[in-house]
Design a protein around this motif. Structure first.
Motif, PDB file in Angstrom:
ATOM      1  N   UNK A  93       2.933   4.525  14.857  1.00  0.00           N
ATOM      2  CA  UNK A  93       3.930   4.606  13.479  1.00  0.00           C
ATOM      3  C   UNK A  93       4.097   3.574  12.643  1.00  0.00           C
ATOM      4  N   UNK A  94       3.316   3.249  10.986  1.00  0.00           N
ATOM      5  CA  UNK A  94       2.649   2.546   9.807  1.00  0.00           C
ATOM      6  C   UNK A  94       3.470   3.449   9.388  1.00  0.00           C
ATOM      7  N   UNK A  95       4.803   2.814   8.826  1.00  0.00           N
ATOM      8  CA  UNK A  95       6.461   3.213   8.328  1.00  0.00           C
ATOM      9  C   UNK A  95       6.524   2.671   6.424  1.00  0.00           C
ATOM     10  N   UNK A  96       5.940   3.188   5.491  1.00  0.00           N
ATOM     11  CA  UNK A  96       7.012   2.305   4.302  1.00  0.00           C
ATOM     12  C   UNK A  96       8.910   2.845   4.367  1.00  0.00           C
ATOM     13  N   UNK A  97       8.337   1.061   3.981  1.00  0.00           N
ATOM     14  CA  UNK A  97      10.388   0.957   3.991  1.00  0.00           C
ATOM     15  C   UNK A  97      10.962   2.253   2.992  1.00  0.00           C
ATOM     16  N   UNK A  98       9.827   2.244   1.690  1.00  0.00           N
ATOM     17  CA  UNK A  98      10.578   2.868   0.505  1.00  0.00           C
ATOM     18  C   UNK A  98      10.282   4.334   0.740  1.00  0.00           C
ATOM     19  N   UNK A  99      10.508   5.172   1.545  1.00  0.00           N
ATOM     20  CA  UNK A  99       9.660   6.394   1.546  1.00  0.00           C
ATOM     21  C   UNK A  99      10.858   7.008   0.975  1.00  0.00           C
ATOM     22  N   UNK A 120       5.983  -2.857   3.313  1.00  0.00           N
ATOM     23  CA  UNK A 120       6.346  -2.426   1.651  1.00  0.00           C
ATOM     24  C   UNK A 120       5.474  -2.620   0.969  1.00  0.00           C
ATOM     25  N   UNK A 121       5.986  -2.629  -0.205  1.00  0.00           N
ATOM     26  CA  UNK A 121       5.243  -3.704  -1.093  1.00  0.00           C
ATOM     27  C   UNK A 121       6.574  -3.923  -2.211  1.00  0.00           C
ATOM     28  N   UNK A 122       7.426  -3.876  -2.152  1.00  0.00           N
ATOM     29  CA  UNK A 122       8.724  -5.411  -1.921  1.00  0.00           C
ATOM     30  C   UNK A 122       7.987  -6.351  -2.859  1.00  0.00           C
TER      31      UNK A 122
END
Length: 98
Positions: A44-50, A77-79
């Motif tokens: 699983x590749x998850x974005x931190x900010x979903x 993340x793109x933070x």
């Protein structure tokens, strides 16, 4: 790099390796999908900010599940760099693995 670009790059790389990809738009939808999927994913590749449920919360749910606790997870993340300390603290608090 914007999230859209990260998603595009990951998709391109994984498809080149003949990986099957499912793109799901929220954390809650990830959990719902896993419950109905015929086979668990290899990664699983998850974005931190979903929306609706962030990546940390999804990981917490999965690690509490005997059915899904073994699935490897990569959080992205793109933070901006200024938020990196927040991520490290959040990771240590929420994702402790034993």
């Amino acid at each position: 790099m914007a999230l859209r670009q990260i998603k595009s790059h990951c998709t391109t790389i994984l498809q080149a390796e003949d990986c099957l990809i499912e793109i799901i738009d929220s954390g809650a939808a990830v959990l719902a999908y896993l419950e109905t999927a015929p086979n668990p994913p290899d990664l699983l590749i998850l974005d931190v900010m979903m929306p609706k449920m962030d990546g940390f919360e999804v990981v917490r749910h999965l690690r509490e599940s005997t059915k899904f606790q073994f699935i490897p997870i990569l959080l992205v993340t793109s933070f901006a760099r200024a938020n990196a300390s927040y991520l490290l603290i959040k990771t240590e608090e929420d994702l402790k693995m034993t």
